[in-house]
Every structure is written in structure tokens, then in C-alpha cells.
Design an enzyme around this catalytic site. Structure first.
Site, short mmCIF file in Angstrom:
data_model
loop_
_atom_site.label_atom_id
_atom_site.label_comp_id
_atom_site.label_asym_id
_atom_site.label_seq_id
_atom_site.Cartn_x
_atom_site.Cartn_y
_atom_site.Cartn_z
N MET A 39 -7.63 9.00 9.00
CA MET A 39 -8.00 9.52 7.68
C MET A 39 -8.89 10.76 7.77
O MET A 39 -9.84 10.92 7.00
CB MET A 39 -8.69 8.43 6.85
CG MET A 39 -7.76 7.28 6.48
SD MET A 39 -8.60 5.92 5.65
CE MET A 39 -8.88 4.81 7.04
N LYS A 78 -3.69 3.27 -2.16
CA LYS A 78 -4.85 4.16 -2.28
C LYS A 78 -4.59 5.37 -1.40
O LYS A 78 -4.34 5.25 -0.22
CB LYS A 78 -6.13 3.46 -1.80
CG LYS A 78 -6.59 2.30 -2.68
CD LYS A 78 -7.88 1.71 -2.11
CE LYS A 78 -8.49 0.68 -3.05
NZ LYS A 78 -7.66 -0.51 -3.16
N ASP A 118 0.81 -1.20 0.00
CA ASP A 118 0.00 0.00 0.00
C ASP A 118 0.85 1.26 0.00
O ASP A 118 2.07 1.22 0.21
CB ASP A 118 -0.91 0.02 1.23
CG ASP A 118 -2.06 -0.97 1.11
OD1 ASP A 118 -2.34 -1.39 -0.02
OD2 ASP A 118 -2.67 -1.30 2.14
#
Length: 549
Positions: free
Chosen positions: A170, A61, A39
Site C-alpha cells: 500500500m 476499501k 474486498d
């Protein structure tokens, strides 16, 4: 579970970033991986653990950036497993905490692929701890919740506002909405809040404030990746003794609600590529790390014995004929004295011979053999050796153990013109590695490098060769790197574009000239031509530009 495939997928939690927080099992699997699927937030240093022939697939991502579709990742894992490969699927933090593992596991089960899940330390737990903030306390926090603010409109803010402590992942792009929603549902505007960016990494930073101040404190700052901690436990930070010892150096810390940056060194947040040989990079790495830099090693020199010892052995047998021994590198010192011992002699064989060395590091290497140089040129470069030589060179017999190829022909020419009789002998060879390691190639692919350093002209030449081979060759690259679509590294990428926003730092004039010839420019040149001088020059350059990339 029935399995007809020889391959296996290991879904591994990478932890918060630093290799020291990777599990032992995770490290073991990385060193044995045939394929690595990883990732965006995985630290590039972890990629250096995989074998050189491991194939890499970057499937990260990141919000607002192009991403690999989850269906394609699922398909990739199944394809690699069916080829009989041992595949590590490396995920930031813990695979089961917002790691999107369920979709991948369901695809593996449907395809009857073997798999194993290895836990990792989630940033939701590690970042607050490393930022000096306990998530629970017998008085202030009897419970906490971990949430993702990737889509804040889907969260039950009324319920979350009643929980003692929140660890929010996030949420950097939605900080204003988070603050607004919490205050809307009853949290006091004086509620302490902490933002921990790059938790668990050398460039970790922490901002402290309240719900009423934190948005203004961080205006214009890119916070990702960040862990947001909301609750009274943030106020315990000062008494926990877990915060970075450099906290006292931060500016604007007059009260607990002022922003605090934990790492204040000049190179904090910068990734520096070191091109010295692996055996010689440790000291330089330490100097840069002391300034807060993250180090990636890309050795561009491989030091080996010469193709023949005949010349050096003959010179050692006739040492009494020489007036001066000139040593211009640590490698020259090390290989000369190893061969001296091999021939049954030691430093006593140099009685009556004067020794000239170039540079402090060469002098330090000589000192390890209990010898002091008779002469060091003032500018620490070989070119100044002749100009400042302490005596006439007329008819002097000079022994010069040097690299077998690519050495300093100009030095020999100038010594000869001054009347010296120079005997050049090959003491070692320095070659170029066959290809760039997968982890380094990936760092270039991801534009993760801020500064590249060169300590000799040969490192520049070999760097240019390796980079050109990896990115500009029209033939199939040797690099085992692919993207998630199975495409090899793109040959259309030019060196100019790769180096566009990268600082090129040189140890001295000759190295700088090689940079200009091959790379088009040099941004930093050391005033003193030593590793310490190069570090100081990089720090001065970074400080002078305000730390902006």
C-alpha cells in the site's frame, strides 16, 4: 465457543489474485457459499466459482475512493450468520496480514457466531517471488520486514532503514516519501528497489531502479496495487530465472536500473468480456490471453437441440434428393452429423452431395468428420455465399440445416431468387440465458471491463437483453447482487453509462449493424471475419491508441 446460530462465517484468504494461487480449501468454500462478502482487490474471476444463487456483497476499501465502513461490514457478517447462511468473507492475500480481520472476528465472537479462518498467500510474499526477487539470501538478506505504508508518518523509518530487505504494501501513493525517509536514515541512494504492480495476475508489471531513480521512472503512473521491495536482493533478480520469459522484449533494459515491464503484449492490463457460448469460447479465449488479456466469460447463447427433429430426420432419410448441403456454423455441423449417426448413417451418405460452408471454423468442424468443403465464400460471411456460388443455382436442391429461430432469412431468400429449391430444417436452437451470472454483474458494477466482444448478431441481441434486464428494469431484478447496505442493483444505471468507456468489438458487418442498432456504436470490426481476425483487430485498435483506456 457457544453458538446458537446455524450459520457460519469463513474468513478466506484469496491469495494474490490468480485462481491458481487460491488454496484448495478456499476454492471448496467458494463453490458452496450462500453469501459472499468480498474486498476490492479480489480478482473478479474468483467470483465465478460461487453458485449462481449466491448473494454478493462488495465491501472493498481503496485509497481515495468511497469505502464501506468497517462497522457496517461487521454488522453485515453478523446479520447474514444469524440468518443461518454459510458466508465466505473473501479477503485479498492473507486475512491476518493487514487484512483488518481482528475487528470482524471480535464482532463475530460478541454475537456468538461460528467462524473459521482460512489462510491465503500474501502478496507481500507472492509478488516478490513471481517478480523473480528472493526476500532472503544467506549473504545479502538475513531478515526482512513486511510493512504497510498506508500511513507512512506512523512508521519508525530509522529502524526500518537498518533492515536488510523491506516488502512494503500500500505504498504506491507515498513512493516519494518512502524513498526520502529511507535515504534520510542512512540507506544509500544506490540501494536497488523494485515495484511490482498486480503481482500474481496476468497483467503483472515490474519496475526496477534505485532509491535515486525510481520516483522519476514512475512519474504519472498509477501504481496501485503495488508491492515495493527495497534491498540488495533486488539485484539477484537477473540470476534467479524466475522472471517472465518476455523480459527480453522490454524496451529500455540496457542496465539493471532501467524500468522493466514484464508483460508486453498489446492487451496486457485489459479485461475482455467474451460473449460466445461456453462450449465455443475456449479458442477465442486462448487467442486473447496470448495477447495478455484477462478474460471474463459471459455466455449469451445457450445451444440446445431443436424443439423437434422431424424436419431434419426427414431430410436425412432423403439425402439422395439434394445437390448441395449448406452449413453456416460449427453448431450446424455438429448437430447435423450427430443426428446423421442417430439415424444409422455416416459421412458416406453424403456421396454425390456437394458441401458449402461459411467460415474457417465451420470448415474445421467439417474436417473433424473427414470431409472437405466444396466451396467456402471468400469473405467468410453467409451474405457472400450466393454472390460467389461456383455454379448456377437454377433447380438445385439445397439442404440448409440451421438454427431453429433467428437464422439467416436473407440467405434463404437470395438462394431462392437464384432458382434454388431450399429446404430449411431446424438442426439446433440457440437461446438466451435466464439472467446474468453474479460475477459478471459485479464486473459491470465495478467498471472492470475494458472490451466486450461479439461474434454474431444474436450474441449482441442477447447481451442487450441481459444487460437491460439487470440494470434498467423497473421491477425487482433476478440478480442476487447487493451492495453492503443491502440495496439491489440500481435500475437507474443506463446501458449508455455502462458502455461509456468500453470498447465494442464485432466480428463482421451484420454483427456491427446489430451493435449500432442496440448499443449505439461499434469501435472495432474485424477485417477478416474470424476469431483470429477479431483478435487482430482488437490488438490493432489498442496499439493504435497507445494502450490508453
Amino acid at each position: 465457543m457457544t453458538n446458537h446460530n446455524k450459520g457460519k462465517i469463513y474468513i478466506v484468504g484469496a491469495g494474490p489474485g490468480d485462481v491458481n494461487y487460491l488454496t484448495v480449501r478456499g476454492q471448496q468454500l467458494l463453490t458452496q457459499a450462500e453469501v459472499l462478502v468480498y474486498d476490492a482487490l479480489v480478482d473478479s474471476l474468483l467470483l465465478q466459482l460461487v453458485p449462481c444463487d449466491c448473494q454478493l456483497f462488495h465491501v472493498g476499501k481503496r485509497g481515495g475512493r468511497p469505502s464501506t465502513p468497517q462497522a457496517r461490514i461487521n454488522q453485515l457478517l453478523v446479520e447474514q450468520c444469524r440468518q443461518g447462511k454459510q458466508v465466505v468473507r473473501l479477503k485479498s492475500g492473507d486475512p491476518f496480514i493487514f487484512g483488518r480481520s481482528s475487528s470482524e472476528i471480535q464482532a463475530l465472537i460478541a454475537a456468538e457466531c461460528q467462524f473459521e479462518v482460512i489462510p491465503g498467500i500474501s502478496s507481500a510474499l507472492a509478488a516478490p517471488l513471481l517478480g523473480g526477487i528472493p526476500l532472503t539470501d544467506s549473504v545479502l538478506s538475513k531478515c526482512f520486514a513486511v510493512v504497510t505504508a498506508h500511513q507512512p508518518e506512523q512508521l519508525d523509518w530509522e529502524a526500518l532503514a537498518r533492515i536488510d530487505t523491506l516488502a512494503i504494501l500500500m505504498g504506491g501513493r507515498h513512493l516519494a516519501e518512502i524513498v526520502q525517509q529511507l535515504q534520510r536514515y542512512g540507506r544509500s541512494h544506490q540501494t536497488p528497489i523494485a515495484l511490482i504492480r498486480n503481482g500474481g495476475r496476468p497483467q503483472q508489471q515490474v519496475w526496477l531502479g534505485t532509491l535515486s531513480t525510481i520516483v522519476n521512472q514512475t512519474l504519472g503512473i498509477s501504481l496501485s496495487p503495488v508491492v515495493i521491495v527495497v534491498g540488495e536482493v533486488v539485484g539477484l533478480r537477473a540470476s534467479m530465472g524466475l522472471a517472465d520469459q518476455d523480459q527480453s522484449k522490454s524496451e529500455g533494459c540496457q542496465d539493471k536500473h532501467q524500468p522493466v515491464t514484464e508483460t508486453t503484449e498489446a492487451l496486457t492490463g485489459k479485461t475482455v468480456l467474451v460473449t460466445r457460448s461456453a462450449s465455443q469460447s475456449q479458442k477465442f479465449n486462448q487467442l486473447l490471453e496470448q495477447e495478455g488479456a484477462t478474460i471474463i466469460e459471459m455466455p449469451t447463447l445457450v445451444i440446445t437441440p431443436p424443439s423437434s427433429w422431424a424436419g431434419l430426420d426427414y431430410a436425412i432419410a432423403n439425402l439422395a434428393n439434394f445437390d448441395w448441403l449448406i452449413l453456416t456454423s460449427s453448431n450446424g455441423v455438429d448437430y447435423f452429423f450427430k443426428r446423421l449417426l442417430k439415424n444409422g448413417k455416416d459421412a458416406r451418405a453424403l456421396v454425390g452431395i456437394k458441401i458449402a460452408v461459411v467460415g474457417k471454423k465451420t470448415a474445421a468442424s467439417l474436417k473433424q468428420h473427414n470431409l472437405q468443403p466444396d466451396f467456402i465464400p471468400p469473405n467468410f460471411v453467409a451474405d457472400s455465399l450466393v454472390d460467389h456460388f461456383p455454379e448456377s443455382l437454377t433447380n438445385k436442391q439445397v439442404l440448409f440445416p440451421r438454427v431453429e429461430t433467428g437464422g439467416r432469412e436473407v440467405l434463404v431468400k437470395e438462394l431462392t431468387e437464384k432458382g434454388a429449391q431450399v429446404v430449411e430444417v431446424a438442426a439446433y436452437e440457440s437461446g438466451c440465458p435466464d439472467y446474468m451470472a453474479p460475477a459478471i454483474l459485479d464486473a459491470w458494477q465495478q467498471r472492470a471491463i475494458d472490451i466486450v466482444t461479439f461474434a454474431s448478431s444474436k450474441t449482441v441481441k442477447n447481451f442487450y437483453k441481459l444487460l437491460k434486464q439487470a440494470f434498467n428494469s423497473s421491477t425487482e431484478t433476478k440478480q442476487p447482487y447487493s451492495n453492503a447496505y443491502g440495496e439491489q442493483s440500481a435500475p437507474s444505471k443506463t446501458l449508455h453509462s455502462l458502455l461509456k468507456n468500453v470498447c465494442i468489438a464485432s466480428i463482421g458487418p451484420q454483427t456491427s449493424e446489430s451493435c449500432r442498432q442496440l448499443l449505439g456504436r461499434v469501435d472495432v470490426e474485424a477485417v477478416e471475419y474470424t476469431l483470429e481476425g477479431l483478435t487482430e483487430a482488437i490488438v490493432a485498435w489498442e496499439t493504435g491508441r497507445g494502450g490508453k483506456k
